[in-house]
Motif scaffolding. Structure first.
Motif, PDB file in Angstrom:
ATOM      1  N   ALA A  23      -5.824  -2.331  -1.561  1.00  0.00           N
ATOM      2  CA  ALA A  23      -4.994  -1.183  -1.606  1.00  0.00           C
ATOM      3  C   ALA A  23      -5.264  -0.261  -2.760  1.00  0.00           C
ATOM      4  O   ALA A  23      -5.198   1.007  -2.615  1.00  0.00           O
ATOM      5  N   PHE A  24      -5.384  -0.665  -3.744  1.00  0.00           N
ATOM      6  CA  PHE A  24      -6.046   0.073  -4.736  1.00  0.00           C
ATOM      7  C   PHE A  24      -7.208   1.028  -4.645  1.00  0.00           C
ATOM      8  O   PHE A  24      -7.312   2.009  -4.910  1.00  0.00           O
ATOM      9  N   LEU A  25      -8.355   0.462  -4.038  1.00  0.00           N
ATOM     10  CA  LEU A  25      -9.703   1.204  -3.656  1.00  0.00           C
ATOM     11  C   LEU A  25      -9.255   2.288  -2.540  1.00  0.00           C
ATOM     12  O   LEU A  25      -9.337   3.237  -2.701  1.00  0.00           O
ATOM     13  N   GLN A  26      -8.330   1.749  -1.529  1.00  0.00           N
ATOM     14  CA  GLN A  26      -8.260   2.864  -0.449  1.00  0.00           C
ATOM     15  C   GLN A  26      -7.375   3.897  -0.837  1.00  0.00           C
ATOM     16  O   GLN A  26      -7.395   4.990  -0.471  1.00  0.00           O
TER      17      GLN A  26
ATOM     18  N   LYS B  69       0.837  -1.207   0.194  1.00  0.00           N
ATOM     19  CA  LYS B  69      -0.043   0.094  -0.210  1.00  0.00           C
ATOM     20  C   LYS B  69       0.990   1.357   0.188  1.00  0.00           C
ATOM     21  O   LYS B  69       0.677   2.197  -0.604  1.00  0.00           O
ATOM     22  N   LEU B  70       1.897   1.057   0.836  1.00  0.00           N
ATOM     23  CA  LEU B  70       2.719   2.505   0.728  1.00  0.00           C
ATOM     24  C   LEU B  70       3.701   2.514  -0.548  1.00  0.00           C
ATOM     25  O   LEU B  70       3.759   3.613  -0.972  1.00  0.00           O
ATOM     26  N   ILE B  71       4.137   1.487  -1.138  1.00  0.00           N
ATOM     27  CA  ILE B  71       4.687   1.425  -2.440  1.00  0.00           C
ATOM     28  C   ILE B  71       3.432   2.114  -3.561  1.00  0.00           C
ATOM     29  O   ILE B  71       4.076   2.821  -4.291  1.00  0.00           O
TER      30      ILE B  71
ATOM     31  N   SER C  91       3.949  10.207  -7.283  1.00  0.00           N
ATOM     32  CA  SER C  91       4.972  10.497  -8.376  1.00  0.00           C
ATOM     33  C   SER C  91       4.176  10.505  -9.718  1.00  0.00           C
ATOM     34  O   SER C  91       4.557  11.409 -10.641  1.00  0.00           O
ATOM     35  N   ALA C  92       3.580   9.739  -9.956  1.00  0.00           N
ATOM     36  CA  ALA C  92       2.734   9.536 -11.359  1.00  0.00           C
ATOM     37  C   ALA C  92       1.781  10.764 -11.424  1.00  0.00           C
ATOM     38  O   ALA C  92       1.696  11.375 -12.561  1.00  0.00           O
TER      39      ALA C  92
END
Length: 123
Positions: A100-103, A4-6, A13-14
């Protein structure tokens, strides 16, 4: 570092890079717009993962294959003479870090929406 942090730092950055590509100059408002778009992209990726895990596409392929097998008389006669039946399509995929994508996507989208609204109404 956990996933999640990565994902958070890569998406952050994107969004910086995306603000330069979309608007040609960097301002705080354009960065929040790019951050919102990055969050929406992450939510769309999460939605596709949910569809794949829910076997939506597998059911679609199975029903399409069933439909064409029933409408094609030649193939149906060959299948009956060989005593062959339609094989079932089974594809099971589970994504371990789907939430993680949703959060992160909700954090970026809602956070940038709130900050952009505050900037707009306060100026």
């Amino acid at each position: 570092m956990n996933f999640k942090l990565i994902l958070f730092f890569i998406s952050l950055s994107a969004s910086f890079v995306l603000s330069f590509f979309l608007y040609r100059q960097w301002t705080l408002a354009t960065w929040f717009d790019a951050l919102f778009l990055t969050g929406l992209l992450l939510i769309m990726i999460y939605s596709m993962m949910v569809l794949i895990e829910g076997q939506f596409f597998t059911a679609f392929v199975k029903s399409t294959r069933n439909f064409f097998a029933k409408t094609n008389k030649k193939d149906q006669l060959i299948r009956e003479s060989e005593k062959r039946f339609l094989e079932s399509v089974s594809f099971r995929k589970e994504f371990p870090n789907r939430s993680a994508f949703l959060q992160v996507g909700l954090l970026f989208s809602i956070g940038s929406l709130l900050v952009s609204s505050a900037i707009y109404f306060l100026s």
